[in-house]
Write a protein that holds these residues in place. Structure first.
Motif, PDB file in Angstrom:
ATOM      1  N   SER A   1       3.898  25.147  -7.659  1.00  0.00           N
ATOM      2  CA  SER A   1       4.857  24.058  -7.487  1.00  0.00           C
ATOM      3  C   SER A   1       4.114  22.725  -7.530  1.00  0.00           C
ATOM      4  CB  SER A   1       5.580  24.211  -6.153  1.00  0.00           C
ATOM      5  OG  SER A   1       4.650  24.197  -5.070  1.00  0.00           O
ATOM      6  N   PRO A   2       4.786  21.674  -8.022  1.00  0.00           N
ATOM      7  CA  PRO A   2       4.123  20.368  -8.146  1.00  0.00           C
ATOM      8  C   PRO A   2       3.783  19.797  -6.797  1.00  0.00           C
ATOM      9  CG  PRO A   2       6.474  20.157  -8.545  1.00  0.00           C
ATOM     10  CD  PRO A   2       6.192  21.630  -8.473  1.00  0.00           C
ATOM     11  N   PRO A   3       2.704  18.996  -6.689  1.00  0.00           N
ATOM     12  CA  PRO A   3       2.326  18.385  -5.416  1.00  0.00           C
ATOM     13  C   PRO A   3       3.358  17.368  -4.998  1.00  0.00           C
ATOM     14  CG  PRO A   3       1.049  17.449  -7.191  1.00  0.00           C
ATOM     15  CD  PRO A   3       1.825  18.606  -7.770  1.00  0.00           C
ATOM     16  N   PRO A   4       3.402  17.030  -3.708  1.00  0.00           N
ATOM     17  CA  PRO A   4       4.361  16.032  -3.240  1.00  0.00           C
ATOM     18  C   PRO A   4       4.140  14.703  -3.953  1.00  0.00           C
ATOM     19  CG  PRO A   4       3.332  17.163  -1.393  1.00  0.00           C
ATOM     20  CD  PRO A   4       2.588  17.575  -2.622  1.00  0.00           C
ATOM     21  N   ASP A   5       5.220  13.964  -4.186  1.00  0.00           N
ATOM     22  CA  ASP A   5       5.135  12.654  -4.830  1.00  0.00           C
ATOM     23  C   ASP A   5       4.540  11.643  -3.872  1.00  0.00           C
ATOM     24  OD1 ASP A   5       5.433  10.494  -6.403  1.00  0.00           O
ATOM     25  OD2 ASP A   5       7.623  10.404  -6.314  1.00  0.00           O
ATOM     26  N   ILE A   6       3.494  10.926  -4.291  1.00  0.00           N
ATOM     27  CA  ILE A   6       2.908   9.895  -3.453  1.00  0.00           C
ATOM     28  C   ILE A   6       3.193   8.542  -4.060  1.00  0.00           C
ATOM     29  CG2 ILE A   6       1.110  11.408  -2.600  1.00  0.00           C
ATOM     30  CD1 ILE A   6      -0.786  10.003  -4.573  1.00  0.00           C
TER      31      ILE A   6
ATOM     32  N   GLU B   1     -11.752  -6.461   0.069  1.00  0.00           N
ATOM     33  CA  GLU B   1     -11.604  -7.057   1.395  1.00  0.00           C
ATOM     34  C   GLU B   1     -11.450  -6.005   2.486  1.00  0.00           C
ATOM     35  OE1 GLU B   1      -8.259  -9.623   1.030  1.00  0.00           O
ATOM     36  OE2 GLU B   1      -9.304 -11.092  -0.206  1.00  0.00           O
ATOM     37  N   GLY B   2     -11.516  -4.734   2.106  1.00  0.00           N
ATOM     38  CA  GLY B   2     -11.337  -3.657   3.078  1.00  0.00           C
ATOM     39  C   GLY B   2      -9.897  -3.301   3.331  1.00  0.00           C
ATOM     40  N   GLY B   3      -8.972  -3.910   2.590  1.00  0.00           N
ATOM     41  CA  GLY B   3      -7.561  -3.587   2.735  1.00  0.00           C
ATOM     42  C   GLY B   3      -7.230  -2.249   2.100  1.00  0.00           C
ATOM     43  N   ILE B   4      -6.319  -1.516   2.724  1.00  0.00           N
ATOM     44  CA  ILE B   4      -5.950  -0.197   2.218  1.00  0.00           C
ATOM     45  C   ILE B   4      -4.969  -0.326   1.059  1.00  0.00           C
ATOM     46  CG2 ILE B   4      -4.843   2.002   2.784  1.00  0.00           C
ATOM     47  CD1 ILE B   4      -5.786   1.643   5.645  1.00  0.00           C
ATOM     48  N   LEU B   5      -5.301   0.279  -0.077  1.00  0.00           N
ATOM     49  CA  LEU B   5      -4.407   0.360  -1.220  1.00  0.00           C
ATOM     50  C   LEU B   5      -3.624   1.670  -1.195  1.00  0.00           C
ATOM     51  CD1 LEU B   5      -6.868  -0.952  -3.959  1.00  0.00           C
ATOM     52  CD2 LEU B   5      -5.091  -2.250  -2.777  1.00  0.00           C
ATOM     53  N   ILE B   6      -4.327   2.765  -0.967  1.00  0.00           N
ATOM     54  CA  ILE B   6      -3.713   4.094  -0.907  1.00  0.00           C
ATOM     55  C   ILE B   6      -4.343   4.858   0.253  1.00  0.00           C
ATOM     56  CG2 ILE B   6      -3.300   6.270  -2.122  1.00  0.00           C
ATOM     57  CD1 ILE B   6      -3.628   4.770  -4.744  1.00  0.00           C
ATOM     58  N   MET B   7      -3.508   5.553   1.024  1.00  0.00           N
ATOM     59  CA  MET B   7      -4.003   6.439   2.073  1.00  0.00           C
ATOM     60  C   MET B   7      -3.385   7.814   1.868  1.00  0.00           C
ATOM     61  SD  MET B   7      -3.580   6.245   6.234  1.00  0.00           S
ATOM     62  CE  MET B   7      -4.573   4.771   6.410  1.00  0.00           C
ATOM     63  N   LEU B   8      -4.224   8.815   1.673  1.00  0.00           N
ATOM     64  CA  LEU B   8      -3.761  10.174   1.448  1.00  0.00           C
ATOM     65  C   LEU B   8      -4.260  11.098   2.549  1.00  0.00           C
ATOM     66  CD1 LEU B   8      -4.313  10.752  -2.394  1.00  0.00           C
ATOM     67  CD2 LEU B   8      -2.141  10.538  -1.198  1.00  0.00           C
TER      68      LEU B   8
ATOM     69  N   HIS C   1       0.836  -1.201   0.000  1.00  0.00           N
ATOM     70  CA  HIS C   1       0.000   0.000   0.000  1.00  0.00           C
ATOM     71  C   HIS C   1       0.870   1.250   0.000  1.00  0.00           C
ATOM     72  CE1 HIS C   1       0.470   1.070   4.381  1.00  0.00           C
ATOM     73  NE2 HIS C   1       0.935  -0.165   4.364  1.00  0.00           N
ATOM     74  N   PHE C   2       0.256   2.378  -0.341  1.00  0.00           N
ATOM     75  CA  PHE C   2       0.960   3.650  -0.456  1.00  0.00           C
ATOM     76  C   PHE C   2       0.351   4.670   0.504  1.00  0.00           C
ATOM     77  CE2 PHE C   2       1.744   1.461  -4.358  1.00  0.00           C
ATOM     78  CZ  PHE C   2       2.997   1.864  -4.784  1.00  0.00           C
ATOM     79  N   HIS C   3       1.223   5.467   1.123  1.00  0.00           N
ATOM     80  CA  HIS C   3       0.795   6.594   1.941  1.00  0.00           C
ATOM     81  C   HIS C   3       1.351   7.872   1.313  1.00  0.00           C
ATOM     82  CE1 HIS C   3      -0.239   4.578   6.060  1.00  0.00           C
ATOM     83  NE2 HIS C   3      -0.753   3.935   5.040  1.00  0.00           N
ATOM     84  N   GLY C   4       0.605   8.947   1.464  1.00  0.00           N
ATOM     85  CA  GLY C   4       1.088  10.218   0.941  1.00  0.00           C
ATOM     86  C   GLY C   4       0.391  11.377   1.621  1.00  0.00           C
TER      87      GLY C   4
ATOM     88  N   THR D   1     -13.502  21.641   4.948  1.00  0.00           N
ATOM     89  CA  THR D   1     -14.249  20.413   5.230  1.00  0.00           C
ATOM     90  C   THR D   1     -13.806  19.253   4.338  1.00  0.00           C
ATOM     91  OG1 THR D   1     -16.000  21.069   3.686  1.00  0.00           O
ATOM     92  CG2 THR D   1     -16.277  21.692   5.998  1.00  0.00           C
ATOM     93  N   ASP D   2     -13.097  19.553   3.231  1.00  0.00           N
ATOM     94  CA  ASP D   2     -12.601  18.499   2.350  1.00  0.00           C
ATOM     95  C   ASP D   2     -11.288  17.913   2.845  1.00  0.00           C
ATOM     96  OD1 ASP D   2     -14.704  18.807   0.442  1.00  0.00           O
ATOM     97  OD2 ASP D   2     -13.687  20.610  -0.293  1.00  0.00           O
ATOM     98  N   ALA D   3     -10.658  18.563   3.825  1.00  0.00           N
ATOM     99  CA  ALA D   3      -9.406  18.045   4.371  1.00  0.00           C
ATOM    100  C   ALA D   3      -9.669  16.771   5.163  1.00  0.00           C
ATOM    101  CB  ALA D   3      -8.746  19.099   5.257  1.00  0.00           C
ATOM    102  N   GLY D   4      -8.604  16.041   5.446  1.00  0.00           N
ATOM    103  CA  GLY D   4      -8.735  14.804   6.210  1.00  0.00           C
ATOM    104  C   GLY D   4      -7.966  13.678   5.543  1.00  0.00           C
ATOM    105  N   THR D   5      -8.368  12.461   5.812  1.00  0.00           N
ATOM    106  CA  THR D   5      -7.701  11.280   5.281  1.00  0.00           C
ATOM    107  C   THR D   5      -8.608  10.560   4.298  1.00  0.00           C
ATOM    108  OG1 THR D   5      -6.424  10.972   7.317  1.00  0.00           O
ATOM    109  CG2 THR D   5      -6.622   9.077   5.851  1.00  0.00           C
ATOM    110  N   TYR D   6      -8.083  10.289   3.120  1.00  0.00           N
ATOM    111  CA  TYR D   6      -8.805   9.546   2.086  1.00  0.00           C
ATOM    112  C   TYR D   6      -8.164   8.170   1.945  1.00  0.00           C
ATOM    113  CZ  TYR D   6     -11.060  13.924   0.726  1.00  0.00           C
ATOM    114  OH  TYR D   6     -11.805  15.088   0.725  1.00  0.00           O
ATOM    115  N   GLU D   7      -8.988   7.138   2.043  1.00  0.00           N
ATOM    116  CA  GLU D   7      -8.504   5.769   1.921  1.00  0.00           C
ATOM    117  C   GLU D   7      -9.121   5.096   0.704  1.00  0.00           C
ATOM    118  OE1 GLU D   7      -7.908   4.745   6.685  1.00  0.00           O
ATOM    119  OE2 GLU D   7      -9.601   3.906   5.561  1.00  0.00           O
TER     120      GLU D   7
END
Length: 224
Positions: free
Chosen positions: A219-224, A191-198, A115-118, A180-186
């Motif tokens: 400037s470009p967004p951070p690399d995830i 199976e409910g496993g996390i592929l990407i968490m931003l 999985h990836f975090h960013g 209100t759009d800020a936060g964590t996106y999964e």
């Protein structure tokens, strides 16, 4: 020995859904190591599969074969995936056949979830484009900073579930970003496993030009 080894290969074709899953964190453009931790000297067969498709295999009769040219065997039986892409996220099954004596072939099967975090900072009013709808993604959920619980933004087969989100060109789009759009996106699989968490944060940074006027941060967004 060879007949027994072939029989083990056939018997190895079963569902591994109940096997403990080893979590591996990846970074876009980096490498990920799937460790098997076998010290045996005689390893007959190494196979890495994903979504019922073999992505890498190696046995004593032929050189290693990688489906995409980015997967390699390292040390005794560790497998390394190089030049990682977001599409590499998901479940992998590593099968290793080996002997620790001269007569008995043993099998070790390991299951991994890559999985990836960013983290991304977005200025208020800007467009946020999330290129996260992988082929094995089932849904995208949003956990707000206010702790109001999980909100489903997108589900495969049902489309977008939030009035704040639109779907365009395979991306989830928030046109006018607010706090209100800020936060964590999964991004989750079936199976409910996390592929990407931003983690999405509101950026309050302003960049001034030579006239003292604020301008958009290009400037470009951070690399995830």
């Amino acid at each position: 020995m060879l007949k027994r080894f072939n029989l083990l290969l056939l018997l190895g074709l079963f569902d591994y859904s109940g096997t403990n899953v080893i979590t591996v964190k990846g970074k876009k453009g980096g490498n990920a190591t799937l460790s098997c931790e076998i010290e045996a000297k005689d390893i007959y067969y190494v196979e890495l599969s994903r979504l019922k498709s073999v992505v890498f295999c190696q046995n004593e009769e032929r050189e290693s074969e990688s489906q995409n040219g980015r997967v390699f065997r390292n040390k005794s039986c560790d497998v390394i995936i190089t030049d990682l892409r977001l599409s590499d996220a998901g479940k992998y099954i590593l099968k290793v056949f080996y002997t620790d004596t001269q007569t008995e072939v043993k099998e070790q099967t390991s299951v991994y979830r890559l999985h990836f975090h960013g983290e991304i900072s977005v200025k208020k009013g800007e467009e946020l484009k999330l290129d996260v709808l992988l082929s094995n993604a089932y849904k995208v959920v949003h956990w707000t900073k206010r702790g109001t619980g999980e909100k489903e933004d997108w589900i495969r087969g049902r489309g977008v579930r939030s009035h704040r989100v639109t779907f365009r060109d395979g991306n989830l789009i928030i046109n006018n970003f607010t706090a209100t759009d800020a936060g964590t996106y999964e991004v989750l699989d079936t199976e409910g496993g996390i592929l990407i968490m931003l983690t999405i944060k509101e950026s309050k940074k302003k960049i001034n030009d030579t006239n003292g006027e604020s301008r958009r941060d290009t400037s470009p967004p951070p690399d995830i």
